[in-house]
Write an enzyme that holds these catalytic residues in place. Structure first.
Site, mmCIF file in Angstrom:
data_model
loop_
_atom_site.group_PDB
_atom_site.id
_atom_site.type_symbol
_atom_site.label_atom_id
_atom_site.label_comp_id
_atom_site.label_asym_id
_atom_site.label_seq_id
_atom_site.Cartn_x
_atom_site.Cartn_y
_atom_site.Cartn_z
ATOM 1 N N ASP A 130 -5.263 -2.315 8.407
ATOM 2 C CA ASP A 130 -5.883 -1.384 9.007
ATOM 3 C C ASP A 130 -5.159 0.533 8.352
ATOM 4 O O ASP A 130 -4.587 0.310 8.981
ATOM 5 C CB ASP A 130 -6.652 -1.146 10.050
ATOM 6 C CG ASP A 130 -7.723 -0.080 10.133
ATOM 7 O OD1 ASP A 130 -8.692 -0.813 9.219
ATOM 8 O OD2 ASP A 130 -7.855 0.229 10.845
ATOM 9 N N ASN A 190 -16.565 -6.942 5.268
ATOM 10 C CA ASN A 190 -16.452 -5.985 4.386
ATOM 11 C C ASN A 190 -16.957 -6.339 2.305
ATOM 12 O O ASN A 190 -17.105 -5.072 1.889
ATOM 13 C CB ASN A 190 -15.207 -6.467 3.390
ATOM 14 C CG ASN A 190 -13.741 -6.102 4.672
ATOM 15 O OD1 ASN A 190 -12.731 -6.710 4.419
ATOM 16 N ND2 ASN A 190 -14.307 -4.552 5.969
HETATM 17 C C1 FPP Z 1 -8.368 -1.878 5.977
HETATM 18 O O1 FPP Z 1 -8.610 -0.597 5.317
HETATM 19 C C2 FPP Z 1 -8.217 -3.008 4.950
HETATM 20 C C3 FPP Z 1 -8.803 -3.783 3.977
HETATM 21 C C4 FPP Z 1 -10.171 -3.511 4.244
HETATM 22 C C5 FPP Z 1 -8.252 -4.580 2.867
HETATM 23 C C6 FPP Z 1 -6.304 -4.953 3.317
HETATM 24 C C7 FPP Z 1 -6.313 -5.261 1.781
HETATM 25 C C8 FPP Z 1 -5.283 -4.964 1.342
HETATM 26 C C9 FPP Z 1 -3.590 -4.038 2.564
HETATM 27 C C10 FPP Z 1 -4.663 -5.356 0.096
HETATM 28 C C11 FPP Z 1 -3.902 -5.881 0.169
HETATM 29 C C12 FPP Z 1 -4.129 -7.346 -0.055
HETATM 30 C C13 FPP Z 1 -3.894 -9.078 -0.801
HETATM 31 C C14 FPP Z 1 -3.982 -9.818 -0.365
HETATM 32 C C15 FPP Z 1 -3.180 -7.969 -1.996
HETATM 33 P P1 FPP Z 1 -9.505 0.345 5.583
HETATM 34 O O2 FPP Z 1 -10.079 0.429 4.050
HETATM 35 O O3 FPP Z 1 -10.514 -0.168 6.729
HETATM 36 O O4 FPP Z 1 -9.294 1.917 5.957
HETATM 37 P P2 FPP Z 1 -9.286 2.993 6.912
HETATM 38 O O5 FPP Z 1 -9.776 2.568 8.578
HETATM 39 O O6 FPP Z 1 -8.636 4.120 7.025
HETATM 40 O O7 FPP Z 1 -10.824 3.308 6.053
#
Ligand code: FPP
Length: 238
Positions: free
Chosen positions: A13, A61
């Site tokens: 996250d 998501n």
């Molecule tokens: C949450 O951060 C993260 C995700 C929804 C996606 C996680 C994916 C990756 C780390 C990409 C790599 C994965 C693979 C398998 C290559 P957020 O966008 O919710 O962050 P925020 O809360 O700061 O907005």
């Protein structure tokens, strides 16, 4: 080192905040998150952690803007292609506990291909939770068991925790020993709901793209300090 967790689960996250702080598009945060994943897989190998499960895309998501979902899917394809040789060479078995059938064709093909190519590997396990939701997983296990009961293949009275567990997508994987959530949020967010019943939780304000071997080492150290009692008494209390 003794007391190393066998199974570490991570909610990756903070990618969006990492990008915003740098005035970059959210996709750049996810890309940096992919790099953090690569570092963390390596750090798990170095520490002797057998299984790493990462929340890569939740069933919720899909509600994000289409461009962000597409960027994430492209990144997953790119990650698997880039890491393929390394994963094979390091004897890592890749599994996906999410619903692969719900992914766009390119991502589905790439995931199915790496899962098949590494299925006989015996070293570490990289478990991707892609298009995963904990409640959905539990409902699907309940439905599968109800169907078996309706067909007369199991008697309702026979259904116990062990049988239920085997109908979850994690199957025979042991439950996580520690769940790590970076970025300062302290929620479970529908991740591995059944499996974390006795899991130690560890939170850090560090955003996922900044996560690396040092944070993993801190989490492992915290884990080793904690008493794990599974609802019973520790030796000192008895
Ligand atoms: C949450 O951060 C993260 C995700 C929804 C996606 C996680 C994916 C990756 C780390 C990409 C790599 C994965 C693979 C398998 C290559 P957020 O966008 O919710 O962050 P925020 O809360 O700061 O907005």
């Amino acid at each position: 080192m003794s007391g190393i967790p066998r199974h570490v689960a991570i909610i990756m996250d903070g990618n969006g905040r990492w990008a915003r702080r740098r005035n970059l598009p959210r996709a750049a945060g996810h890309r940096a998150g992919g790099e953090a994943l690569r570092r963390t897989v390596e750090a798990c190998r170095d520490l002797g952690i057998e299984i790493l499960t990462v929340y890569a895309f939740s069933t919720e998501n899909w509600k994000r803007p289409r461009a962000e979902v597409e960027a994430l899917m492209d990144l997953i394809v790119e990650y698997v292609r880039k890491e393929r040789e390394e994963l094979i060479r390091n004897n890592i078995r890749v599994v996906n506990i999410g619903d692969t059938s719900g992914l766009p064709a390119a991502a589905r093909r790439e995931i199915e291909s790496i899962v098949a190519a590494t299925s006989q590997n015996t070293g570490h396990v990289l478990c991707l939770a892609l298009n995963y939701g904990g409640r959905r997983e539990i409902v699907e296990a309940a439905r599968a068991l109800a169907q078996k009961a309706a067909r007369g293949e199991v008697r309702p009275g026979e259904i116990d925790e062990d049988m239920f567990r085997r109908h979850l997508t994690t199957g025979d994987l042991p439950d996580p020993d520690i769940l790590i959530r970076p970025s300062g949020e302290m929620r479970v967010s529908n991740f591995l709901l059944w499996q974390i019943a006795y899991t130690e939780l560890w939170f850090t304000p560090v955003l996922w793209p900044d996560f690396g071997p040092e944070q993993l080492r801190q989490a492992v150290e915290a884990y080793r300090q904690r008493h794990r009692r599974y609802g019973g008494l520790s030796l000192e209390d008895a």
